[in-house]
Design a protein around this motif. Structure first.
Motif, PDB file in Angstrom:
ATOM      1  N   GLY A  13      -3.042   3.690  11.450  1.00  0.00           N
ATOM      2  CA  GLY A  13      -2.390   3.232  10.230  1.00  0.00           C
ATOM      3  C   GLY A  13      -3.084   3.660   8.950  1.00  0.00           C
ATOM      4  N   PHE A  14      -4.128   4.467   9.048  1.00  0.00           N
ATOM      5  CA  PHE A  14      -4.854   4.854   7.835  1.00  0.00           C
ATOM      6  C   PHE A  14      -4.556   6.276   7.383  1.00  0.00           C
ATOM      7  CE2 PHE A  14      -7.762   5.588  11.417  1.00  0.00           C
ATOM      8  CZ  PHE A  14      -8.046   6.943  11.259  1.00  0.00           C
ATOM      9  N   HIS A  15      -3.721   7.006   8.114  1.00  0.00           N
ATOM     10  CA  HIS A  15      -3.419   8.391   7.753  1.00  0.00           C
ATOM     11  C   HIS A  15      -1.959   8.482   7.313  1.00  0.00           C
ATOM     12  CE1 HIS A  15      -4.019  12.894   8.947  1.00  0.00           C
ATOM     13  NE2 HIS A  15      -3.855  12.711   7.666  1.00  0.00           N
ATOM     14  N   PHE A  16      -1.744   8.407   6.011  1.00  0.00           N
ATOM     15  CA  PHE A  16      -0.392   8.386   5.462  1.00  0.00           C
ATOM     16  C   PHE A  16      -0.399   8.983   4.061  1.00  0.00           C
ATOM     17  CE2 PHE A  16      -2.433   4.451   4.259  1.00  0.00           C
ATOM     18  CZ  PHE A  16      -2.088   4.302   2.925  1.00  0.00           C
ATOM     19  N   LYS A  17       0.787   9.260   3.551  1.00  0.00           N
ATOM     20  CA  LYS A  17       0.923   9.684   2.159  1.00  0.00           C
ATOM     21  C   LYS A  17       2.186   9.062   1.588  1.00  0.00           C
ATOM     22  CE  LYS A  17       3.323  14.060   3.001  1.00  0.00           C
ATOM     23  NZ  LYS A  17       3.297  15.500   2.802  1.00  0.00           N
ATOM     24  N   VAL A  18       2.207   8.954   0.262  1.00  0.00           N
ATOM     25  CA  VAL A  18       3.338   8.370  -0.457  1.00  0.00           C
ATOM     26  C   VAL A  18       3.804   9.390  -1.481  1.00  0.00           C
ATOM     27  CG1 VAL A  18       4.102   6.469  -1.915  1.00  0.00           C
ATOM     28  CG2 VAL A  18       2.365   6.061  -0.171  1.00  0.00           C
ATOM     29  N   GLN A  32      -4.458   3.766  -1.040  1.00  0.00           N
ATOM     30  CA  GLN A  32      -5.334   3.156  -0.034  1.00  0.00           C
ATOM     31  C   GLN A  32      -4.595   2.132   0.812  1.00  0.00           C
ATOM     32  OE1 GLN A  32      -8.233   1.407  -2.788  1.00  0.00           O
ATOM     33  NE2 GLN A  32      -7.806  -0.587  -1.883  1.00  0.00           N
ATOM     34  N   ALA A  33      -3.458   1.620   0.307  1.00  0.00           N
ATOM     35  CA  ALA A  33      -2.711   0.621   1.070  1.00  0.00           C
ATOM     36  C   ALA A  33      -1.238   0.638   0.672  1.00  0.00           C
ATOM     37  CB  ALA A  33      -3.294  -0.773   0.837  1.00  0.00           C
ATOM     38  N   VAL A  34      -0.400   0.454   1.669  1.00  0.00           N
ATOM     39  CA  VAL A  34       1.044   0.303   1.471  1.00  0.00           C
ATOM     40  C   VAL A  34       1.471  -0.939   2.246  1.00  0.00           C
ATOM     41  CG1 VAL A  34       3.324   1.298   1.902  1.00  0.00           C
ATOM     42  CG2 VAL A  34       1.429   2.800   1.271  1.00  0.00           C
ATOM     43  N   ARG A  71      -4.249   1.710  -4.970  1.00  0.00           N
ATOM     44  CA  ARG A  71      -5.108   2.895  -4.980  1.00  0.00           C
ATOM     45  C   ARG A  71      -6.150   2.758  -6.079  1.00  0.00           C
ATOM     46  NH1 ARG A  71      -1.163   7.460  -7.672  1.00  0.00           N
ATOM     47  NH2 ARG A  71      -0.942   6.452  -9.684  1.00  0.00           N
ATOM     48  N   GLY A  72      -7.160   3.620  -5.991  1.00  0.00           N
ATOM     49  CA  GLY A  72      -8.118   3.719  -7.078  1.00  0.00           C
ATOM     50  C   GLY A  72      -7.400   4.256  -8.300  1.00  0.00           C
ATOM     51  N   MET A  73      -7.700   3.708  -9.458  1.00  0.00           N
ATOM     52  CA  MET A  73      -6.978   4.054 -10.677  1.00  0.00           C
ATOM     53  C   MET A  73      -7.109   5.540 -11.010  1.00  0.00           C
ATOM     54  SD  MET A  73      -7.472   2.353 -14.388  1.00  0.00           S
ATOM     55  CE  MET A  73      -6.160   2.399 -15.549  1.00  0.00           C
ATOM     56  N   THR A 138      -2.479  -1.714  -8.679  1.00  0.00           N
ATOM     57  CA  THR A 138      -1.458  -2.137  -7.726  1.00  0.00           C
ATOM     58  C   THR A 138      -0.102  -1.946  -8.372  1.00  0.00           C
ATOM     59  OG1 THR A 138      -2.965  -3.784  -6.800  1.00  0.00           O
ATOM     60  CG2 THR A 138      -0.628  -4.050  -6.315  1.00  0.00           C
ATOM     61  N   LEU A 139       0.783  -1.303  -7.648  1.00  0.00           N
ATOM     62  CA  LEU A 139       2.126  -1.033  -8.141  1.00  0.00           C
ATOM     63  C   LEU A 139       3.128  -1.671  -7.184  1.00  0.00           C
ATOM     64  CD1 LEU A 139       4.041   0.488 -10.045  1.00  0.00           C
ATOM     65  CD2 LEU A 139       3.708   2.509  -8.625  1.00  0.00           C
ATOM     66  N   ASP A 140       3.948  -2.581  -7.695  1.00  0.00           N
ATOM     67  CA  ASP A 140       5.004  -3.214  -6.902  1.00  0.00           C
ATOM     68  C   ASP A 140       6.338  -2.614  -7.313  1.00  0.00           C
ATOM     69  OD1 ASP A 140       3.132  -4.813  -5.674  1.00  0.00           O
ATOM     70  OD2 ASP A 140       3.559  -6.578  -6.892  1.00  0.00           O
ATOM     71  N   LEU A 141       7.089  -2.171  -6.318  1.00  0.00           N
ATOM     72  CA  LEU A 141       8.378  -1.534  -6.558  1.00  0.00           C
ATOM     73  C   LEU A 141       9.498  -2.343  -5.920  1.00  0.00           C
ATOM     74  CD1 LEU A 141       7.400   2.139  -5.612  1.00  0.00           C
ATOM     75  CD2 LEU A 141       7.441   1.145  -7.894  1.00  0.00           C
ATOM     76  N   ALA A 142      10.567  -2.551  -6.655  1.00  0.00           N
ATOM     77  CA  ALA A 142      11.793  -3.112  -6.091  1.00  0.00           C
ATOM     78  C   ALA A 142      12.660  -1.923  -5.685  1.00  0.00           C
ATOM     79  CB  ALA A 142      12.501  -3.971  -7.122  1.00  0.00           C
ATOM     80  N   TYR A 143      13.530  -2.112  -4.709  1.00  0.00           N
ATOM     81  CA  TYR A 143      14.378  -1.012  -4.256  1.00  0.00           C
ATOM     82  C   TYR A 143      15.602  -1.580  -3.548  1.00  0.00           C
ATOM     83  CZ  TYR A 143      11.923  -1.968   0.124  1.00  0.00           C
ATOM     84  OH  TYR A 143      11.404  -2.591   1.225  1.00  0.00           O
ATOM     85  N   LYS A 144      16.575  -0.712  -3.285  1.00  0.00           N
ATOM     86  CA  LYS A 144      17.805  -1.163  -2.628  1.00  0.00           C
ATOM     87  C   LYS A 144      17.603  -1.362  -1.130  1.00  0.00           C
ATOM     88  CE  LYS A 144      21.142   0.805  -5.822  1.00  0.00           C
ATOM     89  NZ  LYS A 144      22.214   1.782  -5.994  1.00  0.00           N
ATOM     90  N   TYR A 145      17.115  -0.335  -0.448  1.00  0.00           N
ATOM     91  CA  TYR A 145      16.916  -0.378   0.997  1.00  0.00           C
ATOM     92  C   TYR A 145      16.028   0.794   1.403  1.00  0.00           C
ATOM     93  CZ  TYR A 145      20.496   3.278   0.989  1.00  0.00           C
ATOM     94  OH  TYR A 145      21.198   4.425   0.730  1.00  0.00           O
TER      95      TYR A 145
END
Length: 150
Positions: A13-18, A32-34, A71-73, A138-145
């Protein structure tokens, strides 16, 4: 992931990208976290006449939790510029966000396509001269689905 002689091993679970489709730079894919890749049903209770032992729960609609990214700023981030346009100028431009789980060859083995995401909250960790830590945003996103892709 292919089965090995010893059996199946689940992905790490630590190898990902956004990826923010249409915005961002090379550093904007590193988090660093999702969290928040969650889907559930709202339910409606129905009480049947003559049946007192239980009530029926019926699915009504799906709901999705906010997507939270940490993530780190970064001091040069197109994603944060996109967020600040929403917060300061009220220019909301929803984007697709792809969260990809990667294998050891850095290729995506599972992808969550988050549709029409927009910034709901942006927070910066406390600044404290008595601690030796990096600044985390920290970034919080709202979304449809979201859709799960292989």
């Amino acid at each position: 992931m292919a089965a090995s002689p010893g059996g199946y091993y689940p992905p790490v679970g630590f190898h990902f990208k956004v990826e923010f489709v249409g915005i961002g730079n090379d550093n904007d894919i590193r988090f660093q976290a999702v969290s928040g890749l969650t889907i559930e049903y709202d339910t409606e209770s129905f009480k049947e006449g003559g049946e007192n032992r239980f009530e029926h729960k019926l699915p009504v609609r799906t709901k999705y939790a906010d997507l939270s990214l940490k993530r780190g700023m970064l001091t040069d981030s197109k994603v944060i510029e996109w967020c600040l346009k929403a917060f300061e100028a009220r220019e909301f431009k929803p984007v697709t966000v792809n969260v990809s789980l990667l294998n050891e060859k850095h290729t995506a083995i599972k992808r969550w396509e988050v549709v029409d995401a927009w910034p709901k909250k942006w927070a910066v960790s406390d600044l404290n001269a008595q601690e030796n830590s990096i600044v985390v945003e920290t970034l919080d996103l709202a979304y449809k689905y979201f859709k799960v892709k292989s």
